[in-house]
Scaffold this active site. Structure first.
Site, short mmCIF file in Angstrom:
data_model
loop_
_atom_site.label_atom_id
_atom_site.label_comp_id
_atom_site.label_asym_id
_atom_site.label_seq_id
_atom_site.Cartn_x
_atom_site.Cartn_y
_atom_site.Cartn_z
N TYR A 1 -31.78 8.18 -21.48
CA TYR A 1 -31.64 7.86 -22.90
C TYR A 1 -32.97 7.52 -23.53
O TYR A 1 -33.80 6.83 -22.94
CB TYR A 1 -30.69 6.67 -23.08
CG TYR A 1 -29.25 6.97 -22.84
CD1 TYR A 1 -28.57 7.92 -23.61
CD2 TYR A 1 -28.54 6.29 -21.86
CE1 TYR A 1 -27.23 8.18 -23.39
CE2 TYR A 1 -27.19 6.54 -21.63
CZ TYR A 1 -26.54 7.50 -22.40
OH TYR A 1 -25.21 7.76 -22.18
N LYS B 1 -20.69 -22.55 -5.82
CA LYS B 1 -20.24 -22.19 -7.16
C LYS B 1 -20.53 -20.71 -7.42
O LYS B 1 -21.29 -20.07 -6.71
CB LYS B 1 -20.96 -23.06 -8.20
CG LYS B 1 -22.48 -22.89 -8.22
CD LYS B 1 -23.12 -23.81 -9.23
CE LYS B 1 -24.65 -23.62 -9.23
NZ LYS B 1 -25.30 -24.45 -10.26
#
Length: 385
Positions: free
Chosen positions: A268, A46
């Site tokens: 940042y 999956k």
């Protein structure tokens, strides 16, 4: 002191970030897991094989001991069929209005977690192969205990009418990553009750599966006739008991290198300021490429044979590495993640740094569209179905 930049590129390095998938590792992991399982081994591929490529992982697993394939959605199962894979495939998480006729016509087994799903499957043309799914204690997918007897009885009626074939009963353990947790015993007990209830209804499912990777490695009492393994195929052992080999390696070049003075703010928010004169390398991989932003301020990478810290925040497209007094040339390879052979961080390391699990780390990287991908060890699998 002004910042200075290195300017001489290192010859023969990758031109961009590269995610490498090692199918030899998948094969070795599959062999180990197949040896541990008491019965058949279902390779769960999956989420695009946990980000490693569903078709390649499926073919590799089938070549090394797996006999079944498992996915959640029907779309994933049909994609395996479209790729030419003919091994038994089970899909176990679908809405009630899924295209059950496509499942029947493609020979895909489906899980049935309740009466509504059973009615929808029965209404589809043909005779569906179903695995009745019981909730073994997670209050998640699967039929609740209060509805299980009714589901078994209805499935038996549909079976006698030739509308379905009940080939399996399945469940999931909630705490298998902690083998000593009492919830595992409760889950095993509920599953045993579910099997007895199915048998009392006249059902004779030949496939009975409860164990996933962790239980396959640690809990023989949960194995029954088949075990389902997904994370283990790609090197993740949730129980932490077994040495499996990671199959992903992420590298990227240093696109700039500069010397900066003490007190230089990085990234940042200026979350980090250098505490000494140092060299900083910029690496063009960020959270848009699957690096967990939550690892900011904690993660490390491997550069020139040494672990070096990431400093500042993990940005969308880039991270900054503190090289100390050992600068590297432009283009030098930075290893962000790998199996750990050379001391590079592993998926488990990134999971620890970001407060998550390795499954999320590798599926995030595998889903990134900007990373170059290279798969090794696949040549002998081209014709395998």
């Amino acid at each position: 002191m002004s910042a200075t930049c290195a300017s001489v590129p290192l010859a023969g390095v990758s031109s961009g970030p590269l995610l490498q998938v090692d199918l030899a590792a998948v094969g070795a992991n599959t062999r180990l897991l197949a040896d541990r399982a008491a019965g058949d081994l279902m390779a769960v591929v999956k989420a695009d094989g946990f980000g490693h490529g569903a078709v390649d992982v499926a073919r590799t697993a089938l070549a090394h001991g797996a006999t079944w394939l498992g996915v959640t959605s029907l779309a994933e199962a049909l994609a395996l069929r479209a790729a030419g894979l003919r091994a038994p495939v089970l899909s176990w998480l679908n809405p009630v209005d899924a295209d059950w006729s496509a499942a029947v016509s493609s020979g895909v087994d489906v899980a049935v977690p309740g009466l509504e799903h059973l009615a929808a499957v029965v209404a589809a043309p043909g005779r569906a192969r179903v695995h009745l799914h019981v909730d073994a204690g997670m209050a998640r997918d699967g039929a609740a205990p209060a509805t299980w007897a009714a589901l078994c009885a209805a499935a038996r009626r549909s079976e006698r009418q030739g509308r379905v074939e009940v080939v399996g009963v399945m469940g999931h353990l909630g705490c298998a990553d902690d083998p000593g947790d009492a919830c595992n015993e409760r889950g095993r007990t509920r599953f045993a009750w579910a099997l007895e209830t199915a048998r009392a209804a006249g059902l004779r499912p030949r496939h009975r599966h409860l164990a996933a990777t962790a239980a396959t490695l640690t809990d023989p009492r949960s194995h029954h006739t088949m075990s389902r393994v997904g994370a283990g195929l790609v090197g993740i052992d949730p129980s932490g008991t077994t040495a499996l080999r990671g199959a992903l390696t992420l590298t990227a070049p240093a696109v700039s290198v500069r010397r900066v003075p003490a007190g230089t703010p990085v990234g940042y928010g200026h979350d980090h300021r250098t505490d000494r004169p140092t060299h900083l390398a910029l690496v063009p991989v960020g959270y848009a490429d699957g690096l967990p932003r939550a690892a900011s301020g904690r993660a490390e990478v491997l550069v020139a044979g040494r672990r070096r810290p990431l400093v500042g925040r993990v940005s969308m497209d880039q991270v900054v590495v503190d090289l100390g007094e050992r600068p590297v040339d432009l283009g030098a390879t930075v290893t962000l993640l790998g199996p750990g052979d050379a001391g590079e961080p592993t998926a488990a390391d990134w999971a620890d740094w970001s407060g998550t699990i390795p499954h999320e780390v590798v599926t995030g990287l595998g889903a990134a569209t900007r990373l170059q991908r290279r798969t090794t060890g696949a040549a002998h699998l081209r014709s395998l179905a």
